[in-house]
Motif scaffolding. Structure first.
Motif, PDB file in Angstrom:
ATOM      1  N   LEU A  57       5.475  21.482  13.698  1.00 16.04           N
ATOM      2  CA  LEU A  57       5.817  23.012  13.338  1.00 16.04           C
ATOM      3  C   LEU A  57       7.233  23.404  13.817  1.00 16.04           C
ATOM      4  O   LEU A  57       7.899  23.985  13.135  1.00 16.04           O
ATOM      5  CB  LEU A  57       4.894  23.922  13.801  1.00 16.04           C
ATOM      6  CG  LEU A  57       3.488  23.850  13.087  1.00 16.04           C
ATOM      7  CD1 LEU A  57       2.466  24.583  13.888  1.00 16.04           C
ATOM      8  CD2 LEU A  57       3.854  24.244  11.753  1.00 16.04           C
ATOM      9  N   CYS A  58       7.729  23.007  15.056  1.00 18.77           N
ATOM     10  CA  CYS A  58       8.876  23.739  15.888  1.00 18.77           C
ATOM     11  C   CYS A  58      10.011  22.740  15.578  1.00 18.77           C
ATOM     12  O   CYS A  58      11.073  22.940  16.159  1.00 18.77           O
ATOM     13  CB  CYS A  58       8.520  23.456  17.134  1.00 18.77           C
ATOM     14  SG  CYS A  58       7.405  24.849  17.427  1.00 18.77           S
ATOM     15  N   GLU A  59      10.043  21.899  14.639  1.00 23.17           N
ATOM     16  CA  GLU A  59      11.305  21.306  14.132  1.00 23.17           C
ATOM     17  C   GLU A  59      12.469  22.228  13.979  1.00 23.17           C
ATOM     18  O   GLU A  59      13.488  22.089  14.113  1.00 23.17           O
ATOM     19  CB  GLU A  59      11.161  20.506  13.040  1.00 23.17           C
ATOM     20  CG  GLU A  59      10.324  19.197  13.193  1.00 23.17           C
ATOM     21  CD  GLU A  59      10.107  18.027  12.236  1.00 23.17           C
ATOM     22  OE1 GLU A  59      10.520  18.560  10.959  1.00 23.17           O
ATOM     23  OE2 GLU A  59       9.511  17.295  12.530  1.00 23.17           O
ATOM     24  N   ARG A  60      12.070  23.444  13.398  1.00 25.51           N
ATOM     25  CA  ARG A  60      13.019  24.649  13.303  1.00 25.51           C
ATOM     26  C   ARG A  60      12.301  25.766  14.144  1.00 25.51           C
ATOM     27  O   ARG A  60      10.901  25.541  14.451  1.00 25.51           O
ATOM     28  CB  ARG A  60      12.852  25.113  11.772  1.00 25.51           C
ATOM     29  CG  ARG A  60      13.676  24.240  11.215  1.00 25.51           C
ATOM     30  CD  ARG A  60      13.965  25.017   9.668  1.00 25.51           C
ATOM     31  NE  ARG A  60      14.916  24.111   8.842  1.00 25.51           N
ATOM     32  CZ  ARG A  60      14.881  24.147   7.605  1.00 25.51           C
ATOM     33  NH1 ARG A  60      14.238  25.073   7.031  1.00 25.51           N
ATOM     34  NH2 ARG A  60      15.933  23.333   7.004  1.00 25.51           N
ATOM     35  N   PRO A  61      13.085  26.470  14.782  1.00 25.16           N
ATOM     36  CA  PRO A  61      12.537  27.619  15.607  1.00 25.16           C
ATOM     37  C   PRO A  61      11.401  28.389  14.842  1.00 25.16           C
ATOM     38  O   PRO A  61      11.703  28.884  13.913  1.00 25.16           O
ATOM     39  CB  PRO A  61      13.959  28.379  15.741  1.00 25.16           C
ATOM     40  CG  PRO A  61      15.121  27.412  15.496  1.00 25.16           C
ATOM     41  CD  PRO A  61      14.538  26.831  14.461  1.00 25.16           C
ATOM     42  N   MET A  62      10.357  28.718  16.151  1.00 23.96           N
ATOM     43  CA  MET A  62       9.120  29.346  15.472  1.00 23.96           C
ATOM     44  C   MET A  62       8.808  30.236  16.649  1.00 23.96           C
ATOM     45  O   MET A  62       8.785  29.584  17.601  1.00 23.96           O
ATOM     46  CB  MET A  62       8.438  28.491  14.937  1.00 23.96           C
ATOM     47  CG  MET A  62       7.052  28.973  14.192  1.00 23.96           C
ATOM     48  SD  MET A  62       5.854  27.872  13.642  1.00 23.96           S
ATOM     49  CE  MET A  62       6.688  27.530  12.128  1.00 23.96           C
ATOM     50  N   ALA A  63       8.199  31.325  16.059  1.00 20.75           N
ATOM     51  CA  ALA A  63       7.799  32.277  17.365  1.00 20.75           C
ATOM     52  C   ALA A  63       6.182  31.843  17.516  1.00 20.75           C
ATOM     53  O   ALA A  63       5.446  31.253  16.920  1.00 20.75           O
ATOM     54  CB  ALA A  63       7.615  33.890  16.808  1.00 20.75           C
ATOM     55  N   VAL A  64       5.793  31.948  18.953  1.00 19.48           N
ATOM     56  CA  VAL A  64       4.534  31.589  19.497  1.00 19.48           C
ATOM     57  C   VAL A  64       3.349  32.278  18.686  1.00 19.48           C
ATOM     58  O   VAL A  64       2.441  31.461  18.000  1.00 19.48           O
ATOM     59  CB  VAL A  64       4.441  32.222  20.735  1.00 19.48           C
ATOM     60  CG1 VAL A  64       2.931  32.022  21.388  1.00 19.48           C
ATOM     61  CG2 VAL A  64       5.170  31.537  21.849  1.00 19.48           C
ATOM     62  N   ALA A  65       3.527  33.452  18.052  1.00 18.67           N
ATOM     63  CA  ALA A  65       2.727  34.158  17.250  1.00 18.67           C
ATOM     64  C   ALA A  65       2.143  33.187  15.899  1.00 18.67           C
ATOM     65  O   ALA A  65       1.067  33.123  15.539  1.00 18.67           O
ATOM     66  CB  ALA A  65       2.730  35.538  16.757  1.00 18.67           C
TER      67      ALA A  65
END
Length: 119
Positions: A57-65
């Motif tokens: 999921l975080c291969e691209r920046p993503m918020a914790v929420a």
């Protein structure tokens, strides 16, 4: 659960965190941005499936929420899993940027006041 999980699969949150109820690192907020450093592990210790899903999921920046929402897991559980990945050097975490303004935007406040007055 979403994301291709089989229907009816139920895993207790304490199982995913190894019984831990608190992250080993503080500092994650709902809007902390997480990015995978090495989304495809080579010969590292076998990660939990949830760790692998977070890395994808975080291969691209993503918020914790957003991570919690996409995994359909409580934020508290996701923060513990993110702490594991941060300690292993598998992700980077960036806190939200603070606004550089020290004084409020009076024009914006006036518009908000006017809008509220019309309600």
């Amino acid at each position: 659960m979403s994301g291709g999980d089989t229907p009816g699969r139920l895993v207790r949150p304490f199982t995913l965190t190894g019984g831990r109820t608190r992250p080993s690192r503080a500092g994650f907020t709902l809007i902390t941005t997480v990015t995978a450093v090495d989304p495809q592990p080579e010969a590292a210790a076998r990660p939990q499936p949830e760790h692998t899903r977070i890395l994808r999921l975080c291969e691209r920046p993503m918020a914790v929420a957003e991570i919690a929402a996409r995994l359909d897991l409580p934020v508290s559980v996701v923060v513990i899993l993110l702490s594991d990945l941060l300690e292993a050097g598998r992700i980077t975490a960036h806190p939200p940027r603070l606004l550089s303004r020290t004084t409020p935007d009076l024009d914006l406040l006036q518009k908000v006041r006017d809008g509220l007055g019309r309600l």
